[in-house]
Design a protein around this motif. Structure first.
Motif, PDB file in Angstrom:
ATOM      1  N   ALA A 127       0.821  -1.218   0.000  1.00  0.00           N
ATOM      2  CA  ALA A 127       0.000   0.000   0.000  1.00  0.00           C
ATOM      3  C   ALA A 127       0.852   1.264   0.000  1.00  0.00           C
ATOM      4  O   ALA A 127       0.557   2.215  -0.721  1.00  0.00           O
ATOM      5  N   VAL A 128       1.898   1.303   0.804  1.00  0.00           N
ATOM      6  CA  VAL A 128       2.745   2.505   0.893  1.00  0.00           C
ATOM      7  C   VAL A 128       3.360   2.818  -0.468  1.00  0.00           C
ATOM      8  O   VAL A 128       3.334   3.969  -0.916  1.00  0.00           O
ATOM      9  N   LEU A 129       3.887   1.810  -1.135  1.00  0.00           N
ATOM     10  CA  LEU A 129       4.511   2.027  -2.448  1.00  0.00           C
ATOM     11  C   LEU A 129       3.470   2.346  -3.512  1.00  0.00           C
ATOM     12  O   LEU A 129       3.709   3.190  -4.380  1.00  0.00           O
ATOM     13  N   ASN A 130       2.316   1.703  -3.446  1.00  0.00           N
ATOM     14  CA  ASN A 130       1.259   1.968  -4.424  1.00  0.00           C
ATOM     15  C   ASN A 130       0.657   3.356  -4.253  1.00  0.00           C
ATOM     16  O   ASN A 130       0.372   4.047  -5.230  1.00  0.00           O
ATOM     17  N   ASP A 131       0.439   3.760  -2.983  1.00  0.00           N
ATOM     18  CA  ASP A 131      -0.222   5.033  -2.694  1.00  0.00           C
ATOM     19  C   ASP A 131       0.757   6.208  -2.648  1.00  0.00           C
ATOM     20  O   ASP A 131       0.355   7.355  -2.730  1.00  0.00           O
ATOM     21  N   ASN A 132       2.042   5.906  -2.447  1.00  0.00           N
ATOM     22  CA  ASN A 132       3.081   6.924  -2.276  1.00  0.00           C
ATOM     23  C   ASN A 132       2.880   7.755  -1.008  1.00  0.00           C
ATOM     24  O   ASN A 132       3.231   8.924  -0.957  1.00  0.00           O
ATOM     25  N   PHE A 133       2.300   7.133   0.010  1.00  0.00           N
ATOM     26  CA  PHE A 133       2.159   7.722   1.343  1.00  0.00           C
ATOM     27  C   PHE A 133       1.860   6.606   2.320  1.00  0.00           C
ATOM     28  O   PHE A 133       1.608   5.478   1.924  1.00  0.00           O
ATOM     29  N   GLY A 134       1.896   6.950   3.626  1.00  0.00           N
ATOM     30  CA  GLY A 134       1.587   5.953   4.638  1.00  0.00           C
ATOM     31  C   GLY A 134       1.676   6.552   6.026  1.00  0.00           C
ATOM     32  O   GLY A 134       1.953   7.740   6.202  1.00  0.00           O
ATOM     33  N   THR A 135       1.439   5.713   7.009  1.00  0.00           N
ATOM     34  CA  THR A 135       1.489   6.103   8.412  1.00  0.00           C
ATOM     35  C   THR A 135       2.664   5.394   9.070  1.00  0.00           C
ATOM     36  O   THR A 135       3.358   4.589   8.438  1.00  0.00           O
TER      37      THR A 135
END
Length: 187
Positions: free
Chosen positions: A46-54
């Motif tokens: 998800a982080v790599l796909n969305d280009n953001f994260g928590t």
């Protein structure tokens, strides 16, 4: 602490495809992404796909990267710390509105050789919370969803029981906490 990414598994390959060839390059790449909640925390990319994260999704991804490369000395930690206006100035107004000095907040980070490694964002540092830690436990990447929320809520229930002067229910304190997180994501 640093190592070359050599695995041919999915997370390693995904980082290699971005031109990141070492753990620290990958960690700094993730750290420089925006702080924002991923829609699907169960998606390990998800982080790599969305280009953001928590803190949760970013550190779970880095823990998986380490594991894929047989670097099992990295621990994924769930820490509970006193989030306050000093270590998170963006929440000062929310805390003042509810007459709270702090709120216990769950935070994920890595540990290596007893050292805290925090790649949450460009501005967030371990110094922001290390002296305010109330509790730490090691978790696995798949525990950043339901387990983390339940553990945090149980901690808050115990905290409220120990502080009868705080006039909020668990649902109310969780809402205040959500308002704090919203304030953090704005700024």
């Amino acid at each position: 602490m640093n190592f070359d990414i050599q695995s041919d598994k999915i997370i390693s390959e995904s980082f290699l495809n971005t031109g990141k060839t070492t753990f620290l390059e990958a960690a700094h790449f993730v750290q420089n992404m925006d702080y924002k909640r991923n829609l699907d925390k169960n998606n390990m990319l998800a982080v790599l796909n969305d280009n953001f994260g928590t803190c949760s999704t970013k550190h779970a991804l880095l823990k998986r990267l380490a594991d894929e490369n047989q670097k099992f000395d990295f621990q994924l930690i769930l820490g509970i710390f006193k989030m306050n206006a000093d270590n998170a100035p963006q929440i000062k107004e929310v805390l003042e509105q509810h007459q709270l000095d702090y709120i216990p907040e769950a935070h994920n980070y890595l540990k290596w050789n007893h050292q805290i490694l925090d790649f949450t964002s460009r501005t967030w540092r371990k110094e922001n919370f290390e002296s305010q830690l109330l509790k730490e436990i090691e978790i696995q990447p798949e525990q950043i969803t339901d387990f983390k929320v339940k553990y945090h809520q149980n901690f808050l229930e115990d905290w409220l029981d120990q502080h009868p002067e705080i006039p909020y229910s668990i649902d109310e304190i969780w809402k205040i906490r959500e308002d704090c997180i919203l304030a953090l994501s704005r700024g």
